[in-house]
Design a protein around this motif. Structure first.
Motif, mmCIF file in Angstrom:
data_model
loop_
_atom_site.group_PDB
_atom_site.id
_atom_site.type_symbol
_atom_site.label_atom_id
_atom_site.label_comp_id
_atom_site.label_asym_id
_atom_site.label_seq_id
_atom_site.Cartn_x
_atom_site.Cartn_y
_atom_site.Cartn_z
ATOM 1 N N MET A 1 -53.419 -29.790 16.286
ATOM 2 C CA MET A 1 -52.299 -29.575 15.369
ATOM 3 C C MET A 1 -51.490 -28.366 15.817
ATOM 4 O O MET A 1 -52.026 -27.300 16.084
ATOM 5 C CB MET A 1 -52.837 -29.335 13.957
ATOM 6 C CG MET A 1 -51.778 -28.971 12.939
ATOM 7 S SD MET A 1 -52.514 -28.713 11.310
ATOM 8 C CE MET A 1 -51.136 -27.986 10.457
ATOM 9 N N ILE A 2 -50.163 -28.546 15.932
ATOM 10 C CA ILE A 2 -49.293 -27.449 16.325
ATOM 11 C C ILE A 2 -48.962 -26.630 15.081
ATOM 12 O O ILE A 2 -48.507 -27.160 14.072
ATOM 13 C CB ILE A 2 -48.000 -27.973 16.976
ATOM 14 C CG1 ILE A 2 -48.320 -28.748 18.252
ATOM 15 C CG2 ILE A 2 -47.057 -26.815 17.287
ATOM 16 C CD1 ILE A 2 -47.119 -29.330 18.938
ATOM 17 N N GLU A 3 -49.219 -25.340 15.149
ATOM 18 C CA GLU A 3 -49.013 -24.460 14.008
ATOM 19 C C GLU A 3 -47.617 -23.856 14.045
ATOM 20 O O GLU A 3 -47.075 -23.585 15.118
ATOM 21 C CB GLU A 3 -50.076 -23.360 14.009
ATOM 22 C CG GLU A 3 -51.496 -23.919 13.871
ATOM 23 C CD GLU A 3 -52.565 -22.929 14.300
ATOM 24 O OE1 GLU A 3 -52.337 -22.240 15.311
ATOM 25 O OE2 GLU A 3 -53.603 -22.860 13.631
ATOM 26 N N THR A 4 -47.035 -23.665 12.865
ATOM 27 C CA THR A 4 -45.672 -23.143 12.772
ATOM 28 C C THR A 4 -45.653 -21.633 12.962
ATOM 29 O O THR A 4 -46.434 -20.905 12.348
ATOM 30 C CB THR A 4 -45.052 -23.496 11.412
ATOM 31 O OG1 THR A 4 -45.028 -24.924 11.276
ATOM 32 C CG2 THR A 4 -43.632 -22.961 11.303
ATOM 33 N N ILE A 5 -44.731 -21.184 13.810
ATOM 34 C CA ILE A 5 -44.538 -19.756 14.075
ATOM 35 C C ILE A 5 -43.188 -19.348 13.509
ATOM 36 O O ILE A 5 -42.151 -19.932 13.848
ATOM 37 C CB ILE A 5 -44.581 -19.459 15.583
ATOM 38 C CG1 ILE A 5 -45.927 -19.865 16.180
ATOM 39 C CG2 ILE A 5 -44.287 -17.987 15.846
ATOM 40 C CD1 ILE A 5 -45.970 -19.795 17.700
ATOM 41 N N LEU A 6 -43.188 -18.350 12.635
ATOM 42 C CA LEU A 6 -41.946 -17.795 12.104
ATOM 43 C C LEU A 6 -41.494 -16.637 12.989
ATOM 44 O O LEU A 6 -42.266 -15.709 13.244
ATOM 45 C CB LEU A 6 -42.143 -17.293 10.669
ATOM 46 C CG LEU A 6 -40.912 -16.629 10.031
ATOM 47 C CD1 LEU A 6 -39.817 -17.650 9.771
ATOM 48 C CD2 LEU A 6 -41.283 -15.894 8.746
ATOM 49 N N VAL A 7 -40.248 -16.699 13.439
ATOM 50 C CA VAL A 7 -39.648 -15.605 14.198
ATOM 51 C C VAL A 7 -38.625 -14.925 13.297
ATOM 52 O O VAL A 7 -37.593 -15.513 12.950
ATOM 53 C CB VAL A 7 -38.979 -16.103 15.489
ATOM 54 C CG1 VAL A 7 -38.301 -14.945 16.228
ATOM 55 C CG2 VAL A 7 -40.001 -16.774 16.392
#
Length: 284
Positions: A1-7
């Motif tokens: 599962m690809i995890e969401t990264i907040l920039v």
């Protein structure tokens, strides 16, 4: 599962360099921006999701963090109440169930007399007193600081800053910092580390002027500005100017080279890019 990264600040001059580095690694990127007009640019850079937010607005921060697993955080330049805002953001990150926090801080945040350094320390403290996975990045003076002055240097033949010509500095290209940030966000090898990020060399302004002169093919004169003549809105930086005037700012290039697996970019090559008008490639 690809995890969401907040920039955070993904449309900014520095955080904006992290987005394409993450995109190259196949990351799922959510960009937090301040103005809707910046959305097309951050999507073009690789963000799949874009949210409008303001670090001083709890509701917009909570919305931006919803469903996020990892965060890249950098404080806006000259952010009022930087430590308070940063600590509140860490609290929001924890409340949202975020797992990993990568903080673009500054070299030597223990310099308590320099507000632009010391205001990063409380944010690091808040993270260290949490259960967050973390990486602290400590970049030194940025190559990109020369970009705004470049046209004036070319026109006048003078490179000037409000401290001594003779004190020595480590510098770094923020594109290398952005690459380190992307590694920290997508791999585990930098977990729980604090990393001083510098390119090779401790250059004074005579050295900088010589590098620019080599690129432009003519003499460039180093000068010290009198900080008392600078605009009123820069006077809060006088402690930094005084420290730089007496001591400079130095660190080791070994850490960044080890992280990247190559030598960091050089200031001379950055000046070549500026001279060629390659602002977009220089991260400007």
């Amino acid at each position: 599962m690809i995890e969401t990264i907040l920039v955070v600040g993904a449309s900014g001059k520095f955080a904006g360099l992290v987005v394409p580095e993450l995109a190259q690694r196949g990351a799922k990127i959510r960009a937090m921006i301040h103005h809707a007009r910046d959305e097309p640019a951050v999507r073009k850079a690789g963000a799949q999701d874009v949210v409008l937010g303001d670090l001083t607005d709890r509701a917009s921060v909570a919305a931006a963090l919803r469903g996020v697993d990892r965060v890249f955080y950098i404080a806006p330049v000259a952010l009022p109440e930087e430590a308070t805002v940063g600590n509140a953001f860490v609290d929001a990150v924890i409340a949202a169930g975020v797992r990993r926090f990568v903080f673009s801080s500054v070299i030597h945040p223990v310099l308590s007399g320099l507000p632009n350094h010391a205001l990063k320390a409380p944010v690091e403290n808040a993270v260290l007193n949490s259960a967050l996975e973390y990486t602290f990045l400590h970049p030194t003076v940025l190559f990109q600081n020369f970009a705004g002055a470049w046209d004036g240097i070319v026109r006048t033949g003078v490179v000037a800053e409000p401290w001594s010509n003779d004190t020595r500095f480590s510098r770094v290209d923020y594109r290398d910092v952005a690459e380190a940030a992307a590694i920290a966000l997508t791999q585990d090898r930098l977990l729980y580390g604090t990393f001083e990020l510098c390119a090779t060399g401790w250059l004074n302004r005579h050295d900088v002027a010589a590098l620019i002169g080599e690129v432009l093919g003519r003499e460039i004169v180093p000068q010290r500005m009198d900080p008392r003549t600078l605009p009123a809105n820069t006077q809060a930086l006088r402690p930094m100017f005084d420290h730089y005037d007496r001591i400079g700012l130095r660190g080791s290039a070994l850490t960044l080279a080890a992280i990247l697996g190559r030598e960091p970019r050089t200031l001379g090559s950055y000046f070549e890019e500026l001279a060629a008008g390659a602002g977009s490639r220089a991260g400007l």
